[in-house]
Design a protein around this motif. Structure first.
Motif, mmCIF file in Angstrom:
data_model
loop_
_atom_site.group_PDB
_atom_site.id
_atom_site.type_symbol
_atom_site.label_atom_id
_atom_site.label_comp_id
_atom_site.label_asym_id
_atom_site.label_seq_id
_atom_site.Cartn_x
_atom_site.Cartn_y
_atom_site.Cartn_z
ATOM 1 N N CYS A 1 40.843 39.469 39.603
ATOM 2 C CA CYS A 1 41.538 40.677 39.139
ATOM 3 C C CYS A 1 42.003 41.526 40.330
ATOM 4 O O CYS A 1 43.129 42.053 40.334
ATOM 5 N N ALA A 2 41.151 41.646 41.342
ATOM 6 C CA ALA A 2 41.501 42.450 42.520
ATOM 7 C C ALA A 2 42.668 41.834 43.285
ATOM 8 O O ALA A 2 43.617 42.516 43.685
ATOM 9 N N ALA B 1 45.963 42.208 41.309
ATOM 10 C CA ALA B 1 46.484 43.576 41.344
ATOM 11 C C ALA B 1 47.223 43.847 42.654
ATOM 12 O O ALA B 1 48.310 44.458 42.662
ATOM 13 N N LEU C 1 42.443 46.383 37.446
ATOM 14 C CA LEU C 1 41.445 47.204 38.126
ATOM 15 C C LEU C 1 40.243 47.465 37.223
ATOM 16 O O LEU C 1 39.103 47.517 37.689
ATOM 17 N N THR D 1 38.111 44.533 37.428
ATOM 18 C CA THR D 1 37.399 44.511 38.705
ATOM 19 C C THR D 1 36.197 45.440 38.694
ATOM 20 O O THR D 1 35.165 45.153 39.320
#
Length: 368
Positions: free
Chosen positions: A84-85, A88, A174, A177
């Motif tokens: 996810c990080a 992004a 985010l 995350t």
């Protein structure tokens, strides 16, 4: 009762992380088509020259397949959060500028991150009823994906570059995350045994065919609408019909994915929609064809993935890696094949490609 609550709590935590991750993935994947058309217009370059930007997801899936069994030893939950990080960060790079020196690496990060999300999800949702749980998970991605072409269309119509819409995926990523690391209830602490090569190869081919059909529409649907004579903003908005059909099909799908006739019905509907996309001369007809095809395509990948993770003797890490490799191969090959056919015979007849792919899938779906 206390034990049941203890089991359900991690399940809910896993579900929340998967929902956030799949929402971000779905929005970004549905952005590929309008992003390709938009950046080609911004840079005044042929679409075929820039299709590699939308193929990074496929390349990432191939990389994830090669490294998956080792990477997933860290835990599918941890992999999902890291993915996810990374996704992004890549999304921000793709949104803020058309400069390929920045947008290109951004697309690589998005490809790798989305691939890791796709890799980790089956391991987290493995177990009895996997096809239904996977259908619901990818249904979340499809529902989020409905918003992407609408956002692109709204920005283009307002005179702003549609690529800025990609930033809408960042909050969900985010949020994924920020969640604590979780471990799927079906993950094995130790996995041993040989891969059942025959069934795994059959499962791999089925996933390749189902994902190839899907990404013909994901990457080239908006371009097909543009070719009917409408503006890019309008085509992007009309392209939302694919996401709407996918979301509807995947949320209804859990009711029938285990039926013997499910694959045949889904393939038949997809073929009919594909034929309408080919025959259509105006944006209304083409949009109707895209919507109908999406309803049929929606359950195919979850069904085939569910069969893959259910192969006896195939570990969760290996099934996830093989599925990742299959999806990557499809995403790398199908849009590129359409790009080549676009240059040879035009995009309209090229859109018949899903029909022979589905015919082969129907034959293979009957084999055990």
């Amino acid at each position: 009762m206390a034990t049941d609550a203890a089991v359900q709590a991690p399940d809910r935590a896993v579900g929340r992380v998967v929902v956030f991750a799949q929402a971000g993935l779905g929005f970004l994947v549905s952005s590929f088509g309008p992003y390709l058309a938009g950046i080609a217009a911004e840079l005044d370059r042929p679409r075929g020259e820039l299709v590699w930007l939308t193929m990074m997801f496929g390349a990432g899936l191939v990389l994830a397949a090669a490294t998956g069994p080792a990477v997933l030893r860290a835990g599918a939950g941890a992999v999902l959060r890291a993915a996810c990080a990374v996704t992004a960060l890549g999304a921000v790079a793709m949104a803020v500028t058309p400069d390929l020196a920045i947008a290109g690496p951004g697309s690589v990060l998005v490809g790798i991150g989305c691939a890791a999300i796709a890799l980790a999800t089956p391991s987290l949702l493995r177990g009895p009823g996997a096809a239904k749980r996977i259908t619901i998970a990818v249904g979340t991605a499809s529902a989020s994906g409905v918003l992407a072409p609408l956002a692109f269309g709204a920005l283009e119509t307002a005179g702003t570059a549609g690529r800025w819409a990609i930033l809408a995926a960042v909050p969900a990523l985010l949020a994924g995350t920020a969640h604590r690391t979780v471990r799927g209830p079906a993950e094995e602490a130790v996995e041993q045994g040989r891969i059942p090569v025959g069934p795994a190869a059959l499962g791999w081919t089925r996933i390749v065919l189902s994902v190839a059909c899907e990404f013909c529409f994901v990457v080239w649907g908006v371009a097909r609408l543009v070719d009917t004579g409408v503006a890019l903003g309008t085509a992007s908005a009309l392209g939302a019909s694919f996401g709407i059909g996918m979301a509807a099909g995947r949320f209804v799908g859990p009711r029938f994915v285990d039926r013997s006739w499910a694959v045949g019905a889904a393939a038949g509907v997809t073929m009919a929609g594909t034929a309408i996309v080919y025959l259509g001369q105006d944006p209304v007809t083409v949009t109707a064809g895209i919507a109908l095809a999406s309803l049929g395509i929606a359950p195919l990948y979850p069904i085939m993935l569910g069969r893959m993770v259910g192969i006896p003797g195939l570990t969760s890490r290996h099934s996830a890696s093989i599925a990742s490799l299959a999806s990557g191969a499809a995403i790398l090959s199908a849009p590129a094949a359409l790009a080549w056919l676009d240059g040879q015979i035009g995009l309209r007849p090229a859109f018949l490609l899903p029909i022979p792919l589905l015919a082969v899938l129907l034959l293979l779906a009957r084999r055990r």
